[in-house]
Design an enzyme around this catalytic site. Sequence first.
Site, short mmCIF file in Angstrom:
data_model
loop_
_atom_site.label_atom_id
_atom_site.label_comp_id
_atom_site.label_asym_id
_atom_site.label_seq_id
_atom_site.Cartn_x
_atom_site.Cartn_y
_atom_site.Cartn_z
N GLU A 195 0.81 -1.22 0.00
CA GLU A 195 0.00 0.00 0.00
C GLU A 195 0.84 1.27 0.00
O GLU A 195 0.61 2.18 -0.80
CB GLU A 195 -0.92 -0.02 1.22
CG GLU A 195 -1.77 1.23 1.39
CD GLU A 195 -2.47 1.27 2.73
OE1 GLU A 195 -3.44 2.02 2.86
OE2 GLU A 195 -2.02 0.55 3.64
N LYS A 237 19.70 -14.07 -13.10
CA LYS A 237 19.76 -15.19 -12.16
C LYS A 237 18.93 -16.37 -12.63
O LYS A 237 18.97 -17.46 -12.04
CB LYS A 237 19.30 -14.74 -10.78
CG LYS A 237 20.26 -13.75 -10.12
CD LYS A 237 19.76 -13.26 -8.79
CE LYS A 237 20.78 -12.35 -8.11
NZ LYS A 237 21.06 -11.14 -8.89
N ASN A 270 21.64 -6.85 -12.13
CA ASN A 270 21.34 -5.95 -11.01
C ASN A 270 21.21 -4.52 -11.51
O ASN A 270 21.84 -4.13 -12.49
CB ASN A 270 22.45 -6.02 -9.97
CG ASN A 270 22.58 -7.40 -9.37
OD1 ASN A 270 21.85 -7.77 -8.48
ND2 ASN A 270 23.53 -8.18 -9.88
#
Length: 648
Positions: free
Chosen positions: A341, A434, A472
């Site tokens: 939220e 990955k 990344n």
Amino acid sequence: MERGLDQSVRSNPRRPVWAWSLHRRTQFLLDLVVLVAAFALAYLLRFEFMIPERARESALIQLPLVVLVQFVALYLARVYTFVWRYVGIREVDAFVRAAAFSALPLVALRYGLPDAYQEWRVPLSVIVMDTVLAFGGLLALRVLRRMLYERFERDFRAHAGDGGRRKPVLLVGAGRAGVLAVREIQGRGDMDIEPVGFVDDDPLKQGMVIHGVRVLGTTQQIPNLAREMALDHVILTIADTAPESLRRIVEICERERLKVRTVPGLYEVLAGKVSLSRFRDVDIQDLLGRDPVQLDQASLERFLTGKRVMVTGAGGSIGAELARQVARFDPERLLLFERAEFALFEIDRELRHLWPQSRIEALVGDVGDADRVREVLNEHLPDVIFHAAAHKHVPLMEANPAEAVKNNVLGTRCLGELAGESGVDAFILVSTDKAVRPTSVMGASKRLAELVTQRLDARHPDTRFLAVRFGNVLDSAGSVIRIFREQIARGGPLTVTHPEMQRYFMTIPEASQLVLQAGAMGEGGEIFVLDMGEPIRILDLAEKMITLSGFVPGRDVEISFTGLRPGEKLFEEIELEGEEMAKTQHQKIFVGRFRPYPPDRLDPALERLAEDSRLGHQARVRHTLAELLPEATLEGVEPEVAAVNPGG
């Protein structure tokens, strides 16, 4: 704006009386005085200060007409839309136009009126002199107003500051950014720095003076200048500095123990995020910076402009940046789908501020909740979905494999199936390096999400399903850079898992822009791989961040090696054996096409994973992942060699 400033003048007793000239009526009266005085002076000069009585009577008749024409000309040239204190060279053109607008009708009246209206004919010499004096005076009045304002603001800021001695600094780069920076510093009195000179490698700029600050030499002379002037630090005022140039300058300064700061990026200034004078320390992202992404704007406009675009995981680092980039292309509607939220609240508030004209919908929901996803798709009918929602933390997913499968695999299948049924045009999965020969549950779940995406592309021919794989991103939530920064702030040590660990890095905007570009060019079924450049050793990253913080690695801040964590590997890869990587029309995007996983093997495995993850059978989830992905090496599982290799 002027009225608000006028109110601030009344409430501030330190403001001088002249500041009341901000008021519109006062401005008008000052202009009226200048115009009347200019006309009178023009007549005096015309008759050498001995005006005959008849000419004086004519001048009094002509004065209201001339002043009225000049005011009309000022409004036509939009002079009254300028804020006085910002008047500069750019505004001179408007005053020239106003002068022309006023002189032409007066000249026409001079030669067009009949003899019966002789007294209304302004002498030509008076018209010329009055035009020059009047509009020159109006411009001078505004320049004087700006000078007084800047002088007062500087004195007021200095009074509000601590009044201490300013630190001498050297500005590196005498280009446009340097000019703006030195003007900003000189215009403020509350800054604790004083620019004593520029250095610039351009031989044509040597010896030049910019706003009273001289170019003293090249960057190679920084050490000598630092010792001669007892510099506190240097400020990089070079727009779009190449990383290699930045590294060279930083290394020169490091040898002299000089701190290096830089100006914010121009896009930050234009977006209103920071002011130009909000100098910041040089960050590791500056040194690891990559070349700007060149996008095919036309194809992206066709892909996104006027479309309904949905971004899942919109509160995360990549999802939020995807939303920012999409907003630039004026979509018909931007749907932000997120289950966290507060993260959703933050990106929704930011985008509404930056793009107030855009129609943005903040939607709370989980991609694995079929009822909620169906409700959103049926109500908003998105054309494009960027699926960035995922669990990405490797060690956490090692401890919670069922949750990794629920979110990364089954959530992708749920969202993708409903997207295909709803007739979505394009579905783009954000994947990771990955997923290549995964050694972690997270990597295996993302690899399986890629296979699910290919399966969906075969099941729903009207929707283009594709995946984009990259490594990344710099300074994302939970990234090693943020962790190192926090550890340096605590005094260390910096924790590095292994001396030889390497990772690929991209900036968040670069990765997001290339995801958009890949989505625009995809035909369906592809796995796009972004050019990650060269891998970076994490140990080198740690040492450089310590140095940039003003410390010496190993002496001021220690580095400790903790060993590989569960699921981690030393080197990441970007493609599987058997995948054929081909170039695309974009130099930083490659595409891999290979035979999809057989449906008769994939679909039953997904059902087993759904049941096991629902029941919380963590070990069975691991076993099924290893069985389904023969290239995976998961800790605690002996993978069985599958009968069919999905990469073959």
